[in-house]
Design an enzyme around this catalytic site. Structure first.
Site, PDB file in Angstrom:
ATOM      1  N   TYR A   1      -2.682  -1.529  10.792  1.00 35.80           N
ATOM      2  CA  TYR A   1      -2.451  -1.686   9.282  1.00 35.80           C
ATOM      3  C   TYR A   1      -1.182  -1.044   8.786  1.00 35.80           C
ATOM      4  O   TYR A   1      -0.645  -1.775   7.923  1.00 35.80           O
ATOM      5  CB  TYR A   1      -3.761  -0.598   8.499  1.00 35.80           C
ATOM      6  CG  TYR A   1      -3.937  -1.244   7.143  1.00 35.80           C
ATOM      7  CD1 TYR A   1      -4.723  -2.005   6.799  1.00 35.80           C
ATOM      8  CD2 TYR A   1      -3.462  -0.105   6.148  1.00 35.80           C
ATOM      9  CE1 TYR A   1      -4.908  -2.401   5.254  1.00 35.80           C
ATOM     10  CE2 TYR A   1      -3.797  -0.060   4.875  1.00 35.80           C
ATOM     11  CZ  TYR A   1      -4.358  -1.266   4.519  1.00 35.80           C
ATOM     12  OH  TYR A   1      -4.532  -1.690   3.060  1.00 35.80           O
TER      13      TYR A   1
ATOM     14  N   SER B   1       0.753  -1.303  -0.088  1.00 38.07           N
ATOM     15  CA  SER B   1      -0.007  -0.090   0.025  1.00 38.07           C
ATOM     16  C   SER B   1       1.028   1.150   0.039  1.00 38.07           C
ATOM     17  O   SER B   1       2.048   1.021   0.310  1.00 38.07           O
ATOM     18  CB  SER B   1      -0.970   0.014   1.129  1.00 38.07           C
ATOM     19  OG  SER B   1      -1.501   1.188   1.620  1.00 38.07           O
TER      20      SER B   1
END
Ligand code: NAP
Length: 269
Positions: free
Chosen positions: A154, A141
């Protein structure tokens, strides 16, 4: 980019970016193993993809559980005869900071997002070695190299995936195995739609997601899947250990887009 006679395994493949990857690989003649938790959507995806091309099967595996991964990889190898490409894509999103994150949620996010990619690699790489090599692509990401607030588990999991990518690239290059990581910006998937639904103004949050990117709109799952397929293909034979931004330029503006909109005069050409 053709994957004829190649066996491609995709995790988190019943939805979003993973499903788009399966479509991309199936459309390029690969045999595809769809791994997901969700039996119903997984079976439906396999059914849909069988109409495109190739051999496509669904395997219900929780990729955060070692025993399920080990047994699942063995089932895939029995069915397909081996594995050439692994797309470590499964992931979940949760929101918390270091002081509000429960130990349970920390363990869940780190297990599903990071440990899963280690476990899949652990059991798939020996199969790739038997075939003389392979390619691994990990869905990281922009949060593999930058942080978003209130997302500590995360962010840590996505940073960890970049470390895993580099370790795999280094340790298995001599076996002709490449490992690369894509760093998507905001992509319009069920995960993103769920995330924006959590706030008081989902429409405003969606519009903000669009504005985060230089082109003014979010990415589509297939725009990430095409890059993943490229990295998995022989066309990317000289790429390994790379972090490839697929983010519509989200990471480019120092100071964020606000610095461009309201900052220095030089920002307005
Ligand atoms: P998605 O639409 O929610 O798809 C993720 C899939 O993974 C779902 O089908 C989910 O199944 C499955 N999954 C979750 N836990 C699993 C487990 N333990 N074992 C097997 N499968 C599991 O999400 P997405 O947006 O396509 O995200 C795919 C990847 O891209 C993730 O790693 C995510 O972090 C990353 N990413 C997404 C974005 C974005 O903006 N969408 C941006 C950057 C990176 P269930 O539905 O049953 O949970």
């Amino acid at each position: 980019m053709n994957f004829k006679n190649k066996v491609v395994v995709v995790t988190g493949a019943a939805s979003g970016i993973g499903l788009a990857c399966c479509r991309e690989f199936a459309g390029r003649d690969a045999s595809v193993a769809i791994i997901d938790l969700d039996q119903k959507t997984g079976k439906r995806a396999a059914q849909e993809l069988r109409e495109i091309a190739g051999q496509v099967e669904f395997f219900g595996i929780d990729v955060s559980k070692r025993a399920q991964v080990q047994a699942g990889v063995a089932r895939i190898v029995k069915k397909y005869g081996g594995i050439d490409v692994l797309i470590n894509n499964a992931g979940i999103q949760r929101y918390a900071s270091a002081t509000t994150c429960s130990e349970k949620d920390w363990d869940l996010v780190l297990s599903v997002n990071l440990k899963s990619a280690f476990l899949m690699s652990k059991y798939v790489i020996p199969e790739m070695i038997k075939r003389g090599g392979g390619a691994i692509v990990i869905t990281g990401s922009v949060q593999s190299v930058a942080a978003v607030g209130n997302s500590v588990h995360y962010v840590v999991s996505k940073h960890g995936l970049l470390g895993l990518t580099r370790s795999l690239a280094l340790d298995y290059a001599r076996h002709n195995i490449r490992a690369n990581c894509v760093l998507p910006g905001a992509i319009d998937t069920p995960m993103l739609r769920w995330a924006v639904s959590l706030g008081p103004d989902p429409a405003g949050a969606l519009a903000a997601c669009d504005r985060m990117h230089l082109r003014g709109t979010m990415g589509r799952p297939e725009e990430v899947a095409r890059v993943i397929a490229f990295l998995a293909s022989d066309l990317a034979s000289f790429m390994t250990g790379a972090a490839v931004a697929v983010d519509g330029g989200m990471l480019i503006p120092a100071g964020g887009l606000a610095s461009q909109e309201q900052g220095l005069p030089a920002a307005k050409p």
